[in-house]
Design an enzyme around this catalytic site. Sequence first.
Site, PDB file in Angstrom:
ATOM      1  NE  ARG A 136      -4.049  -1.679   0.670  1.00 46.68           N
ATOM      2  CZ  ARG A 136      -5.081  -2.060   1.570  1.00 46.68           C
ATOM      3  NH1 ARG A 136      -5.231  -1.087   2.344  1.00 46.68           N
ATOM      4  NH2 ARG A 136      -5.909  -3.018   1.579  1.00 46.68           N
ATOM      5  CG  HIS A 164      -1.332  -1.270   7.131  1.00 45.82           C
ATOM      6  ND1 HIS A 164      -2.578  -1.272   7.388  1.00 45.82           N
ATOM      7  CD2 HIS A 164      -1.168  -0.980   5.786  1.00 45.82           C
ATOM      8  CE1 HIS A 164      -3.225  -0.881   6.312  1.00 45.82           C
ATOM      9  NE2 HIS A 164      -2.324  -0.452   5.528  1.00 45.82           N
ATOM     10  CB  CYS A 262      -7.014   0.654  11.807  1.00 39.14           C
ATOM     11  SG  CYS A 262      -5.759  -0.760  11.576  1.00 39.14           S
TER      12      CYS A 262
HETATM   13  N1  GLY Z   1      -9.776  -3.341   5.516  1.00 44.96           N
HETATM   14  C1  GLY Z   1      -8.617  -2.775   5.569  1.00 44.96           C
HETATM   15  C2  GLY Z   1      -7.693  -2.314   4.463  1.00 44.96           C
HETATM   16  O1  GLY Z   1      -7.632  -3.222   3.751  1.00 44.96           O
HETATM   17  O2  GLY Z   1      -7.274  -1.426   4.484  1.00 44.96           O
END
Ligand code: GLY
Length: 268
Positions: A136, A164, A262
């Site tokens: 990401r 993450h 989160c």
């Molecule tokens: N469900 C959190 C994400 O994948 O960003």
Amino acid sequence: MLIYTRHLPRSFAAAALSRHSREDAPIHQARAEAQHAAYVAALGEAAPGARIIEAPADDALPDCVFVEDVALAVPGGVLFTRPGAESRRAEVEVARRLLLAAGLTERGALSPDDTLDGGDVLALGGLGYLVGRSRRTTPGAARALAQASGLPAVMVPVPGDELHLKSAITWAGPTHGLLCAESARPWFEATLAPILPGGAEGLGGVTFIADALAANVVIVGETALWQGQDCPNLAALRARPGLTWRRVDMSELARADGALTCCSVIFP
Ligand code: GLY
């Protein structure tokens, strides 16, 4: 202190991104909503003087409850991100509108070529940041964060196939140090320990936790919110003076890869 959160959308159970199959880990919508409400209440009780912004949910954005990924607290203001998942990009706009209206100053910006999920950013107080190079988050994001904050931001690979960086490691401040998932211990020892400023000891040491969920803690004021299963290492850590530990169950959100960090952004 200002704390940013967002209500859980009605689309969460059916459509939030998850690395687990819905069949193996079905999400109970009403339970997720109740858990999230209890989490926000716990934040408020931990920081009684804080202003808590609860942004309205958007059912078209099933992951919008995971606000950590869209805004970062940096010295003097806020850096808005560009989430790595295309389906999450529109989550940023409400955060920008509400946080700027609340008086925060926007600092820096991501380039259109870069993406950043806040779940990949581990803040180490005034020392700077570790930024996870995940699926990401791109390397340019660390440069943008360094510019926005005026602090060093060092890119590190995320362990294994973690979503993450903070899926594996968080920091509970100098009195309690780093909490790292036991499964990530080889990564920690080979990759992270050698580059930490002053080593792990410089950050208060490291405790390896058998349950990865329990290695993700939220520090708000003098309170540490935690979830997951206890273990002797964690119990010993919790016995140290300096923090009050409060257990919060967010197991339904964990089915969509959500940890405690989160669901809030905390501006001191
Ligand atoms: N469900 C959190 C994400 O994948 O960003």
